[in-house]
Design an enzyme around this catalytic site. Structure first.
Site, PDB file in Angstrom:
ATOM      1  N   ALA A  65       0.777  -1.217   0.066  1.00 43.21           N
ATOM      2  CA  ALA A  65      -0.054  -0.120  -0.004  1.00 43.21           C
ATOM      3  C   ALA A  65       0.743   1.310  -0.103  1.00 43.21           C
ATOM      4  O   ALA A  65       1.903   1.073   0.591  1.00 43.21           O
ATOM      5  CB  ALA A  65      -0.962  -0.089   1.162  1.00 43.21           C
ATOM      6  N   PRO A  66       0.412   2.094  -0.814  1.00 43.74           N
ATOM      7  CA  PRO A  66      -0.947   2.426  -1.239  1.00 43.74           C
ATOM      8  C   PRO A  66      -0.936   1.996  -2.687  1.00 43.74           C
ATOM      9  O   PRO A  66      -2.157   1.884  -3.396  1.00 43.74           O
ATOM     10  CB  PRO A  66      -1.283   3.896  -1.327  1.00 43.74           C
ATOM     11  CG  PRO A  66       0.219   4.376  -1.339  1.00 43.74           C
ATOM     12  CD  PRO A  66       0.951   3.528  -0.503  1.00 43.74           C
ATOM     13  N   LYS A  94       4.269   1.256  -6.288  1.00 43.72           N
ATOM     14  CA  LYS A  94       5.212   0.512  -6.857  1.00 43.72           C
ATOM     15  C   LYS A  94       4.653  -0.645  -7.390  1.00 43.72           C
ATOM     16  O   LYS A  94       5.240  -1.179  -8.219  1.00 43.72           O
ATOM     17  CB  LYS A  94       6.136   0.226  -5.458  1.00 43.72           C
ATOM     18  CG  LYS A  94       7.098   1.429  -4.984  1.00 43.72           C
ATOM     19  CD  LYS A  94       7.811   0.975  -3.953  1.00 43.72           C
ATOM     20  CE  LYS A  94       7.022   0.636  -2.560  1.00 43.72           C
ATOM     21  NZ  LYS A  94       6.410   1.860  -2.082  1.00 43.72           N
ATOM     22  N   GLU A 151      -0.835  -6.133   2.010  1.00 48.09           N
ATOM     23  CA  GLU A 151      -0.730  -5.166   3.005  1.00 48.09           C
ATOM     24  C   GLU A 151      -1.171  -5.716   4.274  1.00 48.09           C
ATOM     25  O   GLU A 151      -2.225  -6.234   4.259  1.00 48.09           O
ATOM     26  CB  GLU A 151      -1.407  -3.903   2.474  1.00 48.09           C
ATOM     27  CG  GLU A 151      -1.635  -2.793   3.608  1.00 48.09           C
ATOM     28  CD  GLU A 151      -0.095  -2.256   3.897  1.00 48.09           C
ATOM     29  OE1 GLU A 151       0.026  -2.088   5.439  1.00 48.09           O
ATOM     30  OE2 GLU A 151       0.726  -2.048   3.245  1.00 48.09           O
ATOM     31  N   ASP A 157       9.562  -3.208   0.368  1.00 50.88           N
ATOM     32  CA  ASP A 157       9.814  -1.648   0.978  1.00 50.88           C
ATOM     33  C   ASP A 157       9.515  -1.487   2.326  1.00 50.88           C
ATOM     34  O   ASP A 157       8.254  -1.272   2.500  1.00 50.88           O
ATOM     35  CB  ASP A 157       8.858  -0.781  -0.209  1.00 50.88           C
ATOM     36  CG  ASP A 157       9.301   0.473   0.020  1.00 50.88           C
ATOM     37  OD1 ASP A 157      10.337   0.962   0.317  1.00 50.88           O
ATOM     38  OD2 ASP A 157       8.385   1.257   0.032  1.00 50.88           O
ATOM     39  N   CYS A 192      13.018   4.014   3.588  1.00 52.00           N
ATOM     40  CA  CYS A 192      13.065   5.351   3.433  1.00 52.00           C
ATOM     41  C   CYS A 192      13.809   6.149   4.497  1.00 52.00           C
ATOM     42  O   CYS A 192      13.040   6.949   5.249  1.00 52.00           O
ATOM     43  CB  CYS A 192      11.564   6.200   2.906  1.00 52.00           C
ATOM     44  SG  CYS A 192      10.483   5.631   4.159  1.00 52.00           S
TER      45      CYS A 192
END
Length: 363
Positions: free
Chosen positions: A17-18, A21, A39, A84, A137
């Protein structure tokens, strides 16, 4: 981009999500193969579903699961896996004040532990010879170089790919994983704010083709749904290439499952959407879903062809009826410069608008 996804592969996006990617992965698959989009947070999984439907993705199975349950159900079944990972978000400080406000050492430690758990499950899902990309990130060494170094120390079947030629960012830093002197930190990649991003880390891991293949979980074949005659009457004239596709049910709705998904052990998992929502039978008539037109509208036999500058396009997005120029009576797909924008029903030279109310432009 680092996953190098090719059409026909099985790809898993474990923290999807969202859906940005995931949509890029779907574009690389070109409707071929299978895309598992997972998710853990239910509300975010629903947003993921909505976005993939709006993007017209036809081959996604969307799940709301713990990655450990996915790994137990489908060990070694995927050619590519993307993690991620949920992270402490240090790269978001400049964009989001809340990221800086909630940051502390406990958060970093928690995220590093969670990322390690997801990475373990991703490794279990990956087939021998497959590729896994891990990204964050954040700048925190425990979630970045340290995370990958610790994983490689436990998993000799994996090798770290050199990303020096990827064309963006700069090499990872060895001093961020001092406990692992044999770790090639420079093979990983960082994007700092000075490099044109916010703050990102990525590593590409390849599983040896000679790695032991897990014993596949036995899959009990499900029974396809009974094909309603109302669906056949509709599909044979509007989407004839779908007429022979099997159907499943999702409540009162009919669903076109992803080809090949029947070979995966999905029966005990929380499935948000397992294919393309086709529609439902109401008062002995088939009512097609918006998702069907978004997925296959470009191949509909009855189409209204608009352009971006056509004033009817803005009217359509507002939910208004528009004049039909190319579409004939009956259900039709509405396209803008060749891209589907939903469906409507033509009668007397006018197209009744079935664009979902929640998506309409109210300005």
């Amino acid at each position: 981009a680092l996953l190098d996804v090719q059409p026909g592969m099985r790809v898993a996006d474990l923290c999807a999500a969202p859906g940005g990617k995931t949509s890029q992965l779907a574009a690389a698959l070109q409707g071929q193969g299978l895309l598992l989009a997972n998710e853990f947070v239910a509300a975010r999984a629903e947003i993921l579903r909505q976005n993939l439907e709006r993007m017209g993705v036809t081959n996604a199975v969307i799940t709301n699961e713990d990655t450990a349950r996915l790994a137990a159900a489908m060990p070694g079944q995927f050619d590519r896996v993307l993690v991620d990972a949920p992270c402490s978000g240090e790269g978001m400080f400049r964009k989001e004040a809340v990221a800086a406000a909630q940051h502390n050492n406990a958060l970093v430690a928690h995220c590093a532990e969670l990322g390690a758990e997801i990475l373990e499950n991703a490794a279990a899902l990956l087939a021998p010879g497959g590729v896994l990309v891990y990204s964050t990130c954040t700048f925190a060494p425990a979630e970045d170089e340290g995370q990958i170094a610790a994983f490689l120390a436990k998993h000799p079947a994996f090798t770290l790919c050199d990303l020096s030629g990827c064309g963006f960012g700069r090499p990872g830093e060895g001093n961020r994983a001092p406990d692992h002197p044999d770790f090639h930190a420079e093979y990983t990649r960082r994007i700092w704010p000075a490099d044109g991003g916010e703050g990102h880390f990525m590593a590409k891991l390849k599983k040896s083709p000679d790695a032991e293949a897990p014993v596949p979980v036995r899959v009990k074949p499900g029974k396809p749904a009974k094909t309603p005659p109302e669906w056949l009457d509709f599909v044979k004239t509007t989407f004839p290439f779908l007429a022979d596709r099997p159907l499943t049910t999702a409540g009162d709705w009919l669903l076109l499952p992803v080809p090949g998904s029947e070979l995966l052990n999905l029966s005990k998992l929380r499935i948000v959407r397992g294919g393309v929502l086709a529609g439902s039978v109401l008062k002995k008539r088939f009512q097609p879903a918006h998702a069907l037109f978004m997925a296959y509208g470009a191949r509909c036999t009855n189409r209204e062809e608009l352009t971006l500058t056509d004033p009817r396009t803005a009217a359509w997005l507002r939910g208004e009826e528009i004049d039909a120029a190319t579409a004939q009576n009956g259900w039709c797909a509405v396209l803008v410069d060749g891209f589907p924008l939903g469906g409507g029903k033509v009668s007397g030279g006018r197209i009744k608008n079935h664009y979902p109310k929640g998506l309409r432009n109210l300005q």
